[in-house]
Design a protein around this motif. Structure first.
Motif, PDB file in Angstrom:
ATOM      1  N   PHE A 134     -13.117  15.143  20.435  1.00  0.00           N
ATOM      2  CA  PHE A 134     -12.174  15.577  19.512  1.00  0.00           C
ATOM      3  C   PHE A 134     -10.732  15.231  19.380  1.00  0.00           C
ATOM      4  N   ASP A 135     -10.741  13.599  19.633  1.00  0.00           N
ATOM      5  CA  ASP A 135      -9.342  13.047  20.013  1.00  0.00           C
ATOM      6  C   ASP A 135      -8.754  12.534  18.479  1.00  0.00           C
ATOM      7  N   ILE A 136      -8.322  13.505  17.909  1.00  0.00           N
ATOM      8  CA  ILE A 136      -7.822  13.278  16.449  1.00  0.00           C
ATOM      9  C   ILE A 136      -6.690  14.224  16.125  1.00  0.00           C
ATOM     10  N   ALA A 137      -5.751  13.712  15.496  1.00  0.00           N
ATOM     11  CA  ALA A 137      -4.651  14.675  14.962  1.00  0.00           C
ATOM     12  C   ALA A 137      -4.069  14.288  13.524  1.00  0.00           C
ATOM     13  N   ILE A 138      -3.468  15.117  12.828  1.00  0.00           N
ATOM     14  CA  ILE A 138      -3.060  14.825  11.668  1.00  0.00           C
ATOM     15  C   ILE A 138      -1.571  15.151  11.502  1.00  0.00           C
ATOM     16  N   LEU A 139      -0.601  14.231  11.195  1.00  0.00           N
ATOM     17  CA  LEU A 139       0.618  14.630  10.943  1.00  0.00           C
ATOM     18  C   LEU A 139       1.287  14.881   9.546  1.00  0.00           C
ATOM     19  N   LYS A 140       1.704  15.820   9.241  1.00  0.00           N
ATOM     20  CA  LYS A 140       2.519  16.039   8.038  1.00  0.00           C
ATOM     21  C   LYS A 140       3.862  15.785   7.858  1.00  0.00           C
ATOM     22  N   LEU A 141       4.319  14.841   6.892  1.00  0.00           N
ATOM     23  CA  LEU A 141       5.852  14.280   7.021  1.00  0.00           C
ATOM     24  C   LEU A 141       6.569  15.226   6.220  1.00  0.00           C
ATOM     25  N   VAL A 142       7.965  15.301   6.582  1.00  0.00           N
ATOM     26  CA  VAL A 142       8.811  16.132   5.740  1.00  0.00           C
ATOM     27  C   VAL A 142       9.257  15.737   4.445  1.00  0.00           C
ATOM     28  N   GLU A 143       9.122  14.236   4.527  1.00  0.00           N
ATOM     29  CA  GLU A 143       9.424  13.638   3.185  1.00  0.00           C
ATOM     30  C   GLU A 143       8.552  12.517   2.744  1.00  0.00           C
ATOM     31  N   HIS A 144       7.884  12.527   1.825  1.00  0.00           N
ATOM     32  CA  HIS A 144       6.979  11.332   1.322  1.00  0.00           C
ATOM     33  C   HIS A 144       7.254  10.088   1.536  1.00  0.00           C
ATOM     34  N   LEU A 145       6.372   9.140   1.975  1.00  0.00           N
ATOM     35  CA  LEU A 145       6.506   7.829   2.077  1.00  0.00           C
ATOM     36  C   LEU A 145       6.552   7.327   0.475  1.00  0.00           C
ATOM     37  N   VAL A 146       7.428   6.219   0.433  1.00  0.00           N
ATOM     38  CA  VAL A 146       7.397   5.233  -0.692  1.00  0.00           C
ATOM     39  C   VAL A 146       6.589   4.481  -0.718  1.00  0.00           C
ATOM     40  N   PHE A 147       5.518   4.235  -1.421  1.00  0.00           N
ATOM     41  CA  PHE A 147       4.401   3.262  -1.435  1.00  0.00           C
ATOM     42  C   PHE A 147       5.062   1.864  -1.969  1.00  0.00           C
ATOM     43  N   ASN A 148       4.699   0.808  -1.302  1.00  0.00           N
ATOM     44  CA  ASN A 148       4.911  -0.507  -1.902  1.00  0.00           C
ATOM     45  C   ASN A 148       4.069  -1.329  -1.034  1.00  0.00           C
ATOM     46  N   GLU A 149       4.434  -2.827  -1.070  1.00  0.00           N
ATOM     47  CA  GLU A 149       3.414  -3.807  -0.484  1.00  0.00           C
ATOM     48  C   GLU A 149       3.185  -3.698   0.948  1.00  0.00           C
ATOM     49  N   ALA A 150       4.233  -2.967   1.423  1.00  0.00           N
ATOM     50  CA  ALA A 150       4.185  -2.843   2.991  1.00  0.00           C
ATOM     51  C   ALA A 150       3.855  -1.658   3.470  1.00  0.00           C
ATOM     52  N   VAL A 151       3.826  -0.414   2.485  1.00  0.00           N
ATOM     53  CA  VAL A 151       3.546   0.793   2.842  1.00  0.00           C
ATOM     54  C   VAL A 151       2.306   1.334   1.883  1.00  0.00           C
ATOM     55  N   ALA A 152       1.017   1.806   2.528  1.00  0.00           N
ATOM     56  CA  ALA A 152       0.082   1.948   1.706  1.00  0.00           C
ATOM     57  C   ALA A 152      -1.049   2.947   2.458  1.00  0.00           C
ATOM     58  N   SER A 153      -1.871   3.672   1.837  1.00  0.00           N
ATOM     59  CA  SER A 153      -2.699   4.539   2.389  1.00  0.00           C
ATOM     60  C   SER A 153      -3.942   3.599   2.512  1.00  0.00           C
ATOM     61  N   ILE A 154      -5.007   4.160   3.392  1.00  0.00           N
ATOM     62  CA  ILE A 154      -6.192   3.429   3.842  1.00  0.00           C
ATOM     63  C   ILE A 154      -7.329   4.406   3.616  1.00  0.00           C
ATOM     64  N   GLU A 155      -8.484   3.773   2.830  1.00  0.00           N
ATOM     65  CA  GLU A 155      -9.521   4.716   2.601  1.00  0.00           C
ATOM     66  C   GLU A 155     -10.325   5.343   3.457  1.00  0.00           C
ATOM     67  N   LEU A 156     -10.530   6.528   3.559  1.00  0.00           N
ATOM     68  CA  LEU A 156     -11.602   7.229   4.657  1.00  0.00           C
ATOM     69  C   LEU A 156     -12.876   6.832   4.253  1.00  0.00           C
ATOM     70  N   PRO A 157     -13.799   6.904   5.401  1.00  0.00           N
ATOM     71  CA  PRO A 157     -15.337   6.811   5.244  1.00  0.00           C
ATOM     72  C   PRO A 157     -15.979   8.133   4.703  1.00  0.00           C
ATOM     73  N   THR A 158     -16.997   7.955   4.014  1.00  0.00           N
ATOM     74  CA  THR A 158     -17.669   9.038   3.666  1.00  0.00           C
ATOM     75  C   THR A 158     -18.105  10.076   4.767  1.00  0.00           C
ATOM     76  N   PRO A 159     -18.096  11.208   4.615  1.00  0.00           N
ATOM     77  CA  PRO A 159     -18.703  12.302   5.595  1.00  0.00           C
ATOM     78  C   PRO A 159     -19.883  11.854   6.303  1.00  0.00           C
ATOM     79  N   GLY A 160     -19.947  11.806   7.393  1.00  0.00           N
ATOM     80  CA  GLY A 160     -21.360  11.697   8.298  1.00  0.00           C
ATOM     81  C   GLY A 160     -21.756   9.970   8.068  1.00  0.00           C
ATOM     82  N   ARG A 161     -20.781   9.067   7.754  1.00  0.00           N
ATOM     83  CA  ARG A 161     -21.196   8.058   7.629  1.00  0.00           C
ATOM     84  C   ARG A 161     -21.319   7.149   9.257  1.00  0.00           C
TER      85      ARG A 161
END
Length: 284
Positions: free
Chosen positions: A139-166
């Motif tokens: 169960f080696d997983i953790a989620i961090l919630k940021l105080v302030e949102h990141l500003v997305f640009n060419e160097a900052v972006a989210s990554i897609e997650l896999p479908t459940p059970g994939r």
């Protein structure tokens, strides 16, 4: 660069660390070894052995891996992480075990780990503390919630997650990224992001190497002959295949890139409900 282990050098380096460990400790706030598996080390605590952060690595640009972040504790580099929303970071539970929220920061959007990009404080951290096991790294997983949102640009972006059970696709290539020690005889860290390509190994096949230490929430990535691997400082960082975040760097054998000891990763598809409940505000 492919790294070949030299055991005579390993003994010298061990003595070097014993006598001059202060410099290394200034860079990495190390934790204790795993008690039940002394021959297995996390990708966070392995500096006292002959290894690098990314073995068989090459320099990378954050533009090519804009989801990658650096996790800092008390201003010092500690682990990696992945952007999954503008205000949520995915990392490993062992990276924040026994750490207070006010001690944490992340740096996003910079190839250079020492400057630039966007620095954010952490508001909340979530991990399955009733299930995470510091001895087995299950169960080696953790989620961090940021105080302030990141500003997305060419160097900052989210990554897609896999479908459940994939399920993990055997031998499909994936990329691991991170920062960390690239010379076993130096305590300094590279400033530039590194990347390595690794073939994925399914949970059942991974048990060939580690037996029942591999739970259903884990899988491996690496080569039978060794030579390329993740290592010190990679903990919590991303393993990405086909533009999807499939794994979190977790642990491995006591010598990085050792033959028959591939890196072990947290299987993100197993935790989709846990992740979705948090980022969709079902758990606050």
């Amino acid at each position: 660069m492919i790294f070949t282990i030299n055991y005579s050098l390993y003994l010298v380096f061990t003595l070097f660390i014993c006598c001059d460990g202060m410099a290394t400790n200034q860079v990495w706030n190390q934790q204790t070894k795993l008690q039940k598996r002394p021959w297995v080390k996390s990708r966070l605590t392995r500096a006292v052995y002959l290894r690098k952060l990314i073995i068989g690595n090459s320099p990378a640009s954050i533009i090519d891996h804009p989801y990658q972040v650096l996790l800092m504790i008390n201003g010092k580099p500690k682990c990696g992480g992945s952007i999954i929303r503008s205000n949520f970071i995915l990392t490993a539970a062992h990276c924040i075990h026994n750490v207070k929220v006010h001690q944490l920061q992340i740096r996003a959007g910079s190839t250079d780990r020492t400057l630039g990009g966007q620095i954010r404080e952490i508001q909340e951290m979530y991990y399955p503390d009733d299930k995470f096991n510091i001895d087995t790294y299950d169960f080696d997983i953790a989620i961090l919630k940021l105080v302030e949102h990141l500003v997305f640009n060419e160097a900052v972006a989210s990554i897609e997650l896999p479908t459940p059970g994939r399920e993990i696709k055997e031998h499909d290539m994936a990329k691991a990224t991170g920062w960390g020690m690239t010379d076993p005889l130096e305590s300094t860290l590279p400033k530039i992001l590194q990347v390595v390509k690794l073939p994925q190994i399914s949970t059942s096949s991974c048990r060939k190497y580690y037996g029942n230490l591999i739970s259903e929430r884990m899988f491996c990535a690496g080569y039978e002959e060794g030579g390329k691997d993740t290592c010190l400082g990679d903990s919590g960082g991303p393993l990405v295949a086909n533009n999807t975040l499939v794994g979190i760097t977790s642990w491995g054998g006591d010598i990085c890139a050792q033959a028959g000891k591939p890196g072990v990763f947290t299987k993100i598809s197993f935790f989709r409900e846990f992740i979705d409940d948090i980022i969709n505000n079902k758990i606050i």
